[in-house]
Design a protein around this motif. Structure first.
Motif, PDB file in Angstrom:
ATOM      1  N   ASN A 196       0.812  -1.069  -0.018  1.00  0.00           N
ATOM      2  CA  ASN A 196       0.125  -0.039   0.119  1.00  0.00           C
ATOM      3  C   ASN A 196       0.871   1.191   0.006  1.00  0.00           C
TER       4      ASN A 196
ATOM      5  N   ASN B 265      -1.388   4.196  -1.499  1.00  0.00           N
ATOM      6  CA  ASN B 265      -2.791   3.822  -0.820  1.00  0.00           C
ATOM      7  C   ASN B 265      -2.677   4.350   0.662  1.00  0.00           C
TER       8      ASN B 265
ATOM      9  N   ALA C  95      -6.287   0.288   3.033  1.00  0.00           N
ATOM     10  CA  ALA C  95      -6.803  -0.062   1.579  1.00  0.00           C
ATOM     11  C   ALA C  95      -6.733  -1.749   1.204  1.00  0.00           C
TER      12      ALA C  95
ATOM     13  N   GLY D   8      -5.340   3.266  -5.477  1.00  0.00           N
ATOM     14  CA  GLY D   8      -6.738   3.429  -5.356  1.00  0.00           C
ATOM     15  C   GLY D   8      -7.389   2.315  -4.518  1.00  0.00           C
ATOM     16  N   GLY D   9      -6.677   1.170  -4.413  1.00  0.00           N
ATOM     17  CA  GLY D   9      -7.170  -0.015  -3.490  1.00  0.00           C
ATOM     18  C   GLY D   9      -8.334  -0.764  -4.352  1.00  0.00           C
TER      19      GLY D   9
ATOM     20  N   ASP E 198     -11.944  -1.608  -4.866  1.00  0.00           N
ATOM     21  CA  ASP E 198     -13.217  -1.070  -4.639  1.00  0.00           C
ATOM     22  C   ASP E 198     -14.559  -2.222  -4.566  1.00  0.00           C
TER      23      ASP E 198
ATOM     24  N   ARG F 187     -12.858  -4.231   4.387  1.00  0.00           N
ATOM     25  CA  ARG F 187     -13.039  -5.264   2.921  1.00  0.00           C
ATOM     26  C   ARG F 187     -12.644  -6.577   2.906  1.00  0.00           C
TER      27      ARG F 187
ATOM     28  N   THR G  91     -11.394  -0.988  -9.275  1.00  0.00           N
ATOM     29  CA  THR G  91     -10.374  -0.348  -8.297  1.00  0.00           C
ATOM     30  C   THR G  91     -10.501   1.067  -8.122  1.00  0.00           C
ATOM     31  N   GLY G  92      -9.739   1.815  -7.340  1.00  0.00           N
ATOM     32  CA  GLY G  92      -9.706   3.080  -7.221  1.00  0.00           C
ATOM     33  C   GLY G  92      -9.252   3.712  -8.611  1.00  0.00           C
ATOM     34  N   THR G  93      -9.311   4.936  -8.612  1.00  0.00           N
ATOM     35  CA  THR G  93      -8.931   5.701  -9.897  1.00  0.00           C
ATOM     36  C   THR G  93      -7.434   6.521  -9.422  1.00  0.00           C
ATOM     37  N   ALA G  94      -6.922   6.316  -8.478  1.00  0.00           N
ATOM     38  CA  ALA G  94      -5.502   6.938  -8.435  1.00  0.00           C
ATOM     39  C   ALA G  94      -4.692   6.389  -9.251  1.00  0.00           C
TER      40      ALA G  94
END
Length: 329
Positions: A41, A46, A50, A117-118, A120, A128, A152-155
């Protein structure tokens, strides 16, 4: 978005666990090697909470639907991105359509894929993590299957070309973790509540090697060896247990509670693995030989401090890389 292309049994989504619910019978779950997930992470930029993918059956392959930054930590599974070898304990960037492949590790048991972003998926009770026994958390409370598509996240943090890697904990922390003795992994533990009930057998617990049985899983490691028994039969009430607790059932072969530890049990407790060594135990494959060595509370606190310093150094490295790239942009 990622798609699972190939997987095996028991690969799941995990974070650092689900604390605060053991009193109502909900186990904490979480990564078997929380240190590897924390490092993943950090490399993927992250937050600490995450979720990532815990891989313990191989080969494992996933396809990236979009450009993504990802890290692979834990067991050296000779990871490849579209056939190109990746260094262990590294972060890299994938283009849409590229496939990440993890192959069977040579020594340790579990690898972790952390995605910028992890992962999701909806949190359940603040986590989670997948609870396979409870069938909740993670992706529908189950193991991953080929064809699963996971958001997934958008990072998308900036990376140097080719990414970068960090010093593995087995190397960076070699001065504070004992080396194997005769092929056996040395794990430190504190004597527990019923330790003295075992009389001379308590000494045999510390002095003999134990083998991780094939009947082991994320709930607990069953150990095989010369059985140990209390000096007298003691009827005990069920009491709370946590990961690291070493219980001894009537057959005399210990069980070490792991990430999916039961919330209560009535077997006598001979010891408790210190938290700083749980990640090492979580990386021990089935069939590994263990030796337990007594530790003190002071030693346990010193090890926690060494781990915190190691993680701080990795965070600083990641920040310096990000700052340098931002200055060049």
């Amino acid at each position: 978005m990622i798609e699972i292309v190939e997987t095996g049994p028991l690969n799941t989504i995990q974070d650092l666990g689900r604390p605060g619910y053991r009193h109502v019978g909900v186990t904490g779950c979480g990564a078997m090697d929380p240190l590897a997930l924390q490092i993943g992470n950090i490399l993927a930029c992250n937050p600490a909470e995450a979720a990532g993918i815990e891989v313990q059956t191989f080969p494992f392959r996933l396809r990236f639907a979009f450009r993504a930054v990802f890290a692979v930590t834990g067991a050296d599974c000779r990871a490849k991105l579209d056939g190109l070898e990746l260094p262990p304990w590294s972060v890299a960037e994938a283009e849409p359509g590229q496939v990440l492949e993890l192959r069977p590790p040579l020594k340790e048991a579990r690898a972790y894929v952390s995605l910028a972003g992890g992962v999701d998926v909806a949190p359940v009770m603040g986590s989670r993590s997948t609870s396979l026994r409870g069938s909740f958390g993670g992706l529908e409370g189950r193991v991953l299957a080929a064809g699963d598509r996971i958001a997934t996240g958008t990072a998308a943090p900036l990376l140097p070309k080719g990414g970068f890697s960090v010093v593995p904990p087995a190397v960076g922390l070699k001065d504070v973790f004992p080396v194997a003795e005769g092929g056996a992994l040395v794990i430190r533990a504190l004597p527990a509540g019923e330790h003295d009930l075992f009389g001379a057998d308590a000494e045999r617990f510390w002095n003999q090697p134990w083998k991780i049985s094939a009947r082991s899983d994320r709930t607990g490691y069953r150990l095989t060896g010369d059985p140990i028994h209390p000096t007298e039969t003691v009827e005990m009430r069920s009491h709370g247990v946590v990961p690291g607790v070493i219980q001894v059932p009537p057959a005399g072969e210990p069980i070490v509670q792991m990430s999916d530890a039961n919330t209560a049990g009535g077997y006598p407790k001979i010891g408790g693995v210190i938290e700083a060594d749980l990640w090492r135990l979580g990386q021990a494959p089935i069939g590994s030989m263990l030796r337990f060595t007594p530790a003190t509370h002071g030693e346990a606190k010193a090890l926690e401090k060494a781990l915190a310093t190691y993680l701080y150094d990795i965070r600083q490295t990641a920040r310096l890389v990000a700052a340098a790239l931002a200055a060049m942009a």
